[in-house]
Motif scaffolding. Structure first.
Motif, PDB file in Angstrom:
ATOM      1  N   LEU A  78      -1.801 -10.048  54.021  1.00  0.00           N
ATOM      2  CA  LEU A  78      -2.067  -8.722  54.551  1.00  0.00           C
ATOM      3  C   LEU A  78      -1.043  -8.316  55.597  1.00  0.00           C
ATOM      4  O   LEU A  78      -0.709  -7.139  55.723  1.00  0.00           O
ATOM      5  CB  LEU A  78      -3.476  -8.674  55.148  1.00  0.00           C
ATOM      6  CG  LEU A  78      -4.620  -8.663  54.139  1.00  0.00           C
ATOM      7  CD1 LEU A  78      -5.951  -8.763  54.866  1.00  0.00           C
ATOM      8  CD2 LEU A  78      -4.577  -7.406  53.290  1.00  0.00           C
ATOM      9  N   TYR A  79      -0.542  -9.273  56.353  1.00  0.00           N
ATOM     10  CA  TYR A  79       0.474  -8.963  57.372  1.00  0.00           C
ATOM     11  C   TYR A  79       1.699  -8.328  56.723  1.00  0.00           C
ATOM     12  O   TYR A  79       2.197  -7.288  57.180  1.00  0.00           O
ATOM     13  CB  TYR A  79       0.852 -10.238  58.119  1.00  0.00           C
ATOM     14  CG  TYR A  79       2.045 -10.099  59.026  1.00  0.00           C
ATOM     15  CD1 TYR A  79       1.960  -9.364  60.210  1.00  0.00           C
ATOM     16  CD2 TYR A  79       3.266 -10.694  58.706  1.00  0.00           C
ATOM     17  CE1 TYR A  79       3.051  -9.235  61.042  1.00  0.00           C
ATOM     18  CE2 TYR A  79       4.358 -10.575  59.537  1.00  0.00           C
ATOM     19  CZ  TYR A  79       4.256  -9.850  60.704  1.00  0.00           C
ATOM     20  OH  TYR A  79       5.345  -9.709  61.533  1.00  0.00           O
ATOM     21  N   SER A  80       2.171  -8.933  55.629  1.00  0.00           N
ATOM     22  CA  SER A  80       3.338  -8.394  54.937  1.00  0.00           C
ATOM     23  C   SER A  80       3.022  -7.049  54.300  1.00  0.00           C
ATOM     24  O   SER A  80       3.835  -6.108  54.359  1.00  0.00           O
ATOM     25  CB  SER A  80       3.812  -9.381  53.867  1.00  0.00           C
ATOM     26  OG  SER A  80       4.130 -10.639  54.439  1.00  0.00           O
ATOM     27  N   ARG A  81       1.845  -6.925  53.710  1.00  0.00           N
ATOM     28  CA  ARG A  81       1.489  -5.685  53.029  1.00  0.00           C
ATOM     29  C   ARG A  81       1.315  -4.534  54.019  1.00  0.00           C
ATOM     30  O   ARG A  81       1.668  -3.392  53.723  1.00  0.00           O
ATOM     31  CB  ARG A  81       0.207  -5.885  52.212  1.00  0.00           C
ATOM     32  CG  ARG A  81       0.425  -6.783  51.006  1.00  0.00           C
ATOM     33  CD  ARG A  81      -0.848  -6.988  50.208  1.00  0.00           C
ATOM     34  NE  ARG A  81      -1.387  -5.748  49.671  1.00  0.00           N
ATOM     35  CZ  ARG A  81      -0.910  -5.123  48.602  1.00  0.00           C
ATOM     36  NH1 ARG A  81       0.149  -5.619  47.954  1.00  0.00           N
ATOM     37  NH2 ARG A  81      -1.466  -4.004  48.166  1.00  0.00           N
ATOM     38  N   VAL A  82       0.773  -4.821  55.185  1.00  0.00           N
ATOM     39  CA  VAL A  82       0.580  -3.767  56.182  1.00  0.00           C
ATOM     40  C   VAL A  82       1.923  -3.269  56.702  1.00  0.00           C
ATOM     41  O   VAL A  82       2.149  -2.056  56.835  1.00  0.00           O
ATOM     42  CB  VAL A  82      -0.302  -4.265  57.336  1.00  0.00           C
ATOM     43  CG1 VAL A  82      -0.277  -3.283  58.502  1.00  0.00           C
ATOM     44  CG2 VAL A  82      -1.739  -4.456  56.861  1.00  0.00           C
ATOM     45  N   LEU A  83       2.853  -4.190  57.007  1.00  0.00           N
ATOM     46  CA  LEU A  83       4.153  -3.766  57.517  1.00  0.00           C
ATOM     47  C   LEU A  83       4.953  -3.009  56.465  1.00  0.00           C
ATOM     48  O   LEU A  83       5.544  -1.956  56.752  1.00  0.00           O
ATOM     49  CB  LEU A  83       4.946  -4.975  58.017  1.00  0.00           C
ATOM     50  CG  LEU A  83       4.406  -5.694  59.260  1.00  0.00           C
ATOM     51  CD1 LEU A  83       5.448  -6.669  59.795  1.00  0.00           C
ATOM     52  CD2 LEU A  83       4.019  -4.710  60.344  1.00  0.00           C
ATOM     53  N   TYR A  84       4.983  -3.528  55.243  1.00  0.00           N
ATOM     54  CA  TYR A  84       5.712  -2.826  54.186  1.00  0.00           C
ATOM     55  C   TYR A  84       5.005  -1.530  53.797  1.00  0.00           C
ATOM     56  O   TYR A  84       5.652  -0.547  53.430  1.00  0.00           O
ATOM     57  CB  TYR A  84       5.862  -3.731  52.960  1.00  0.00           C
ATOM     58  CG  TYR A  84       7.020  -4.694  53.064  1.00  0.00           C
ATOM     59  CD1 TYR A  84       8.320  -4.295  52.769  1.00  0.00           C
ATOM     60  CD2 TYR A  84       6.817  -6.013  53.470  1.00  0.00           C
ATOM     61  CE1 TYR A  84       9.380  -5.176  52.870  1.00  0.00           C
ATOM     62  CE2 TYR A  84       7.867  -6.906  53.566  1.00  0.00           C
ATOM     63  CZ  TYR A  84       9.151  -6.486  53.270  1.00  0.00           C
ATOM     64  OH  TYR A  84      10.203  -7.364  53.375  1.00  0.00           O
ATOM     65  N   GLY A  85       3.677  -1.517  53.866  1.00  0.00           N
ATOM     66  CA  GLY A  85       2.946  -0.288  53.583  1.00  0.00           C
ATOM     67  C   GLY A  85       3.247   0.799  54.592  1.00  0.00           C
ATOM     68  O   GLY A  85       3.205   1.992  54.259  1.00  0.00           O
ATOM     69  N   GLY A  86       3.553   0.410  55.827  1.00  0.00           N
ATOM     70  CA  GLY A  86       3.923   1.393  56.833  1.00  0.00           C
ATOM     71  C   GLY A  86       5.184   2.145  56.464  1.00  0.00           C
ATOM     72  O   GLY A  86       5.341   3.322  56.828  1.00  0.00           O
ATOM     73  N   ARG A  87       6.082   1.508  55.738  1.00  0.00           N
ATOM     74  CA  ARG A  87       7.306   2.194  55.318  1.00  0.00           C
ATOM     75  C   ARG A  87       6.981   3.407  54.454  1.00  0.00           C
ATOM     76  O   ARG A  87       7.521   4.502  54.651  1.00  0.00           O
ATOM     77  CB  ARG A  87       8.195   1.232  54.527  1.00  0.00           C
ATOM     78  CG  ARG A  87       8.852   0.138  55.352  1.00  0.00           C
ATOM     79  CD  ARG A  87       9.767  -0.697  54.481  1.00  0.00           C
ATOM     80  NE  ARG A  87      10.653  -1.540  55.279  1.00  0.00           N
ATOM     81  CZ  ARG A  87      11.645  -2.252  54.779  1.00  0.00           C
ATOM     82  NH1 ARG A  87      11.884  -2.207  53.467  1.00  0.00           N
ATOM     83  NH2 ARG A  87      12.406  -2.991  55.558  1.00  0.00           N
TER      84      ARG A  87
END
Length: 289
Positions: A78-87
């Motif tokens: 989820l950490y990776s998905r949240v940061l990349y989702g912010g893009r």
């Protein structure tokens, strides 16, 4: 005899203190937004993994030292998905705001200055404004396909009429000013009047409106992704992450909590910046300060 110290640093310090006192929320919002944008842009260098990497053996993990935000039902971090989702969410918000401001500025200048265009074009735009922006975006996306580009275009089309109406109201006020009437009397070309005398005075309310459009577009994109009508499932966004985790919310609230916090902080910071700019760019409030 020691030379007298210059009062200039003290004046600069006092000016910053006064600025922070009156515009503290705006500064706080700018700092929070800067951190979120930096986290999204620097995601590959912040200890993230592939946001689409499946790990069935690590599915539905709670936050820990290994998985900072936990994992979802497919074992994705989820950490990776949240940061990349912010893009994606930030790209949609900023792009929609820029396109709506540009289109609204051009249409607002033309409809406000040329009465012949006003009667026809504003009736068309008012018809678009009668439809909620999110419904209009769903209809436009349904006619094409789910993609980030189509979401941006659909939301920009939905927001442009509101910006046009704002700029038109400003132009209708400015065109009655003495300096504009004088420019018309001496034969100045209309486009030169718009670019030199009217457009610069319409930028302040336009910029403020753009910040609120940015926040609204991020929310709209999240709604579209939540209901599956926005970006493709392979593209992580805050809305799609929340949608995928809603079935596990009672046992694993972290799946929804982290993207919801990032979404809320982003929209809140943009709104704080918009409120601060409105106060800063308002001449009456500036004189009071």
């Amino acid at each position: 005899m020691a030379p007298a110290t210059s009062p200039e640093p003290e004046r600069v310090g006092s000016a910053w203190v006064l600025f922070l006192r009156h515009h503290g929320p705006m500064v706080f919002g700018a700092l929070v937004l800067a951190l979120i944008v930096a986290a999204a842009l620097l995601a590959p260098w912040l200890g993230t993994a592939d946001p689409q990497k499946l790990a069935p053996a690590a599915r539905l993990k709670l936050p820990s030292a290994q998985y900072w935000f936990g994992t979802d039902a497919l074992g994705r971090e989820l950490y990776s998905r949240v940061l990349y989702g912010g893009r994606v969410s930030l790209l949609v918000g900023f792009s929609v705001a820029a396109l709506a401001m540009l289109g609204g500025l051009v249409l607002g200048l033309l409809t406000g200055f040329f009465r012949q265009l006003d009667a026809l074009l504003m009736r068309v735009l008012e018809a678009f404004m009668a439809i909620p922006a999110i419904l209009l975006a769903i209809a436009l996306i349904a006619l094409t396909r789910a993609s980030v580009e189509n979401v941006i275009i659909a939301l920009a089309i939905a927001e442009t009429p509101r910006v046009t109406r704002l700029v038109r109201a400003v132009v209708l006020t400015l065109r009655e000013q003495t300096y504009v009437e004088a420019a018309i009397a001496i034969g100045t070309p209309p486009m030169l009047i718009l670019l030199r005398h009217i457009a610069p005075n319409a930028l302040a309310p336009l910029i403020v409106q753009g910040t609120f459009i940015c926040g609204s577009a991020i929310i709209s994109e999240s709604i579209l992704s939540f209901i599956g009508a926005g970006t493709p499932p392979s593209v992580p966004t805050w809305g799609s992450i929340i949608s995928e985790g809603r079935s596990y919310f009672q046992l694993f609230p972290n799946i929804i909590f982290f993207p919801a916090v990032f979404l809320s902080l982003t929209v809140l910071s943009i709104n704080l910046i918009g409120d601060g700019l409105r106060d800063l760019l308002d001449p009456r409030l500036s004189r009071e300060l």
